[in-house]
Design an enzyme around this catalytic site. Structure first.
Site, PDB file in Angstrom:
ATOM      1  N   ASP A  84       0.794  -0.986   0.048  1.00 21.76           N
ATOM      2  CA  ASP A  84      -0.067  -0.079   0.531  1.00 21.76           C
ATOM      3  C   ASP A  84       1.216   1.215   0.345  1.00 21.76           C
ATOM      4  OD1 ASP A  84      -2.678   1.190   1.090  1.00 21.76           O
ATOM      5  OD2 ASP A  84      -1.576   2.286   1.829  1.00 21.76           O
ATOM      6  N   GLU A  97      -2.279  -1.447  -5.918  1.00 21.90           N
ATOM      7  CA  GLU A  97      -3.518  -0.844  -6.085  1.00 21.90           C
ATOM      8  C   GLU A  97      -3.471  -0.059  -7.273  1.00 21.90           C
ATOM      9  OE1 GLU A  97      -6.589   1.131  -3.175  1.00 21.90           O
ATOM     10  OE2 GLU A  97      -4.690   0.981  -2.862  1.00 21.90           O
ATOM     11  N   CYS A 110     -12.216  -5.460   4.848  1.00 22.66           N
ATOM     12  CA  CYS A 110     -11.776  -5.717   6.209  1.00 22.66           C
ATOM     13  C   CYS A 110     -11.272  -7.623   5.691  1.00 22.66           C
ATOM     14  CB  CYS A 110     -12.374  -6.897   7.255  1.00 22.66           C
ATOM     15  SG  CYS A 110     -11.843  -7.558   9.144  1.00 22.66           S
ATOM     16  N   CYS A 115     -11.889 -11.167   7.565  1.00 23.13           N
ATOM     17  CA  CYS A 115     -13.479 -11.293   7.471  1.00 23.13           C
ATOM     18  C   CYS A 115     -14.094 -11.257   6.087  1.00 23.13           C
ATOM     19  CB  CYS A 115     -14.957 -11.465   8.223  1.00 23.13           C
ATOM     20  SG  CYS A 115     -15.118  -9.016   8.230  1.00 23.13           S
ATOM     21  N   CYS A 163     -13.405  -3.365  11.988  1.00 17.69           N
ATOM     22  CA  CYS A 163     -14.048  -4.748  12.108  1.00 17.69           C
ATOM     23  C   CYS A 163     -15.220  -4.532  12.561  1.00 17.69           C
ATOM     24  CB  CYS A 163     -13.538  -5.013  10.973  1.00 17.69           C
ATOM     25  SG  CYS A 163     -14.761  -6.934  10.164  1.00 17.69           S
ATOM     26  N   CYS A 202     -16.126  -8.509  12.324  1.00 20.38           N
ATOM     27  CA  CYS A 202     -15.286  -9.726  13.368  1.00 20.38           C
ATOM     28  C   CYS A 202     -15.106  -9.074  14.653  1.00 20.38           C
ATOM     29  CB  CYS A 202     -13.904 -10.660  12.381  1.00 20.38           C
ATOM     30  SG  CYS A 202     -13.328  -9.330  11.479  1.00 20.38           S
ATOM     31  N   ASP A 213      -2.848   0.851   6.659  1.00 18.82           N
ATOM     32  CA  ASP A 213      -2.360   0.706   5.381  1.00 18.82           C
ATOM     33  C   ASP A 213      -1.987  -0.427   5.712  1.00 18.82           C
ATOM     34  OD1 ASP A 213      -2.430   3.445   4.493  1.00 18.82           O
ATOM     35  OD2 ASP A 213      -0.299   3.958   5.373  1.00 18.82           O
TER      36      ASP A 213
HETATM   37 ZN   LIG Z   1     -13.766  -8.429   9.449  1.00 18.70          ZN
END
Ligand SMILES: [Zn+2]
Length: 464
Positions: free
Chosen positions: A236, A324, A377, A380, A396, A399, A406
């Site tokens: 990143d 990216e 995330c 998950c 998140c 989860c 980053d």
């Molecule tokens: Zn998650």
């Protein structure tokens, strides 16, 4: 030093070598390895004598004149029969005009290359404009080529023909032998042992400093395989932290921006604020513009240097690098300074990684620009609707994962490669045979199929 094996420069710092544009210098997907001819750029700062400096200014001015002269001829012709002149036609017209027109009597003072290359550039610009208009060119819509005005455009011109580069000097047509500000050892060594050939030299000025950039055909040893097959890293790119990476073994890599970059950025911010307060057209404004340009050049070179070091080490250590893909063309109008600098660095980092991974037998993979690497995330796979840039930690709700923003993005990108999702584009690109049977590689970013979502397998609680 003659007889040195080709490829010794390959893994070096390559501080003076950079890819010229989107596509040169990589040969991804080439099976078997061995020596390959690649096109690469070497750029050096120059230390011209006062007389040479005047000659440089003169060449740049006349090259600009030739561009404008050619553009006027093209517009005349377009008004008459709806076609442009080609570069070769312009050159012919010019040769006739320069002898007939007393106003062009200065033509012999400068190398004819400078004029000829201006016509070639104009030819290319007109063709790209037409392609863009017809929807055959990717990226931002191109405008019609404009007239160049002194002080408002980049001072630059190009030579082909008899060009030399020795240690600490370069020799150009008409300009003679100019001292370089930095060592040209790496290139000179390659020229001496015959593993490189100069195709052209572009001379340009950045904030009072003249540079020469050689386009060089270089023989490179391409390994058929990477030294660490199977190794993957997701990265990143950022502003404060130059680069954050998460690899397949769970290691985290964080490359901080170099200290001089931080102070140069602060200076830049101050200088640009001061500049905006100066009266347009005043001597003060001119002075502050020069100062601003100098700081900009400093920021760019410090950043490029850091990116070169980081990308070289990444390309050596990892077979697959996932980054990216950003819509760089659409971002350049960003008003925030840090963003603007970041965008510029991003394109640069992507080019460096593309050719350096190829030189090491690896590949650069780009996630398509719609893939939400920051909002997803990495535990998950839940996707947030919004994540403001100021929020530096990813939390998140599903989860409960709490992770540096980053790092989370880097882990997502790494997992994207492993999951084989279709949101990725190999940046090694397609190989097409170039001139004289050499292999040139065209990079084709941003073409991934956006149909499939980039969900990743449930890996909550894997190594942090
Ligand atoms: Zn998650």
């Amino acid at each position: 030093m003659a007889g040195r094996a080709a490829g010794t420069v390959g893994g070096g710092r390559d501080n003076d070598a950079s890819c010229r544009c989107g596509g040169h210098g990589a040969a991804g997907g080439l099976a078997g390895g061995g020596p390959v001819m690649v096109v690469q750029a070497y750029r050096f700062a120059l230390d011209p004598s006062p007389a040479q400096q005047r000659a440089l200014v003169s060449h740049a001015g006349r090259a600009r004149f030739a561009w404008n002269w050619g553009l006027a001829r093209c517009q005349e012709r377009y008004a008459a029969d709806g076609k442009w002149h080609s570069g070769a036609e312009l050159h012919k017209l010019w040769n006739a005009a320069k002898k007939a027109d007393q106003g062009l009597a200065w033509w012999g003072e400068n190398s004819k290359c400078a004029y000829q290359e201006s016509f070639r550039d104009l030819d290319r610009a007109l063709r790209e404009f037409t392609r863009s208009k017809n929807g055959q060119r990717r990226g931002k819509r191109l405008g019609f080529p404009r007239y160049k005005k002194r002080g408002r455009c980049r001072d630059s011109f190009r030579f082909t023909g008899r060009i030399r580069c020795d240690r600490a000097t370069v020799t150009l047509p008409r300009l003679g032998t100019i001292r370089t500000h930095e060592s040209t050892r790496k290139l000179a060594r390659r020229l001496e042992d015959g593993s490189a050939r100069i195709l052209s030299a572009t001379v340009s000025r950045t904030a009072q400093r003249w540079h020469v950039s050689f386009t060089v055909e270089v023989e490179r040893d391409m390994p058929g395989r990477h030294a660490r097959p199977g190794s993957v890293i997701g990265i990143d790119l950022g502003v404060k932290t130059l680069l954050t990476g998460a690899d397949d073994e769970g290691h985290l890599i964080s490359v901080a921006g170099p200290k001089p970059l931080g102070s140069a950025l602060r200076k830049l911010r101050r200088a640009s604020r001061a500049h905006s307060r100066k009266q347009p057209g005043s001597a003060n404004r001119r002075r502050s513009a020069a100062r601003l340009a100098r700081i900009h050049a400093r920021v760019a070179s410090v950043r490029a240097d850091a990116l070169h070091k980081a990308s070289t080490s990444l390309a050596r250590r990892y077979e697959t690098v996932v980054a990216e893909d950003l819509n760089v063309a659409g971002m350049t109008r960003n008003r925030r300074l840090a963003r603007a600098v970041y965008d510029q660095g991003f394109g640069q980092a992507r080019r460096m990684l593309a050719y350096k991974t190829a030189w090491n037998g690896g590949t650069l993979i780009l996630a398509d620009r719609w893939y939400a690497s920051s909002k997803t995330c990495s535990g998950c796979g839940a996707v947030k609707a919004k994540l403001p840039l100021a929020e530096r930690t990813y939390q998140c709700e599903r989860c409960g994962l709490i992770l540096d923003r980053d790092v989370n993005a880097a882990r997502n990108l790494r997992q994207l490669a492993a999951s084989g999702a279709e949101r990725i584009t190999a940046c090694g690109g397609t190989i097409r045979p170039g001139r004289a049977g050499h292999v040139l590689v065209k990079q084709e970013p941003g073409t991934a199929d956006a149909g499939k979502t980039g969900t990743v397998p449930n890996q909550c609680g894997t190594a942090a």
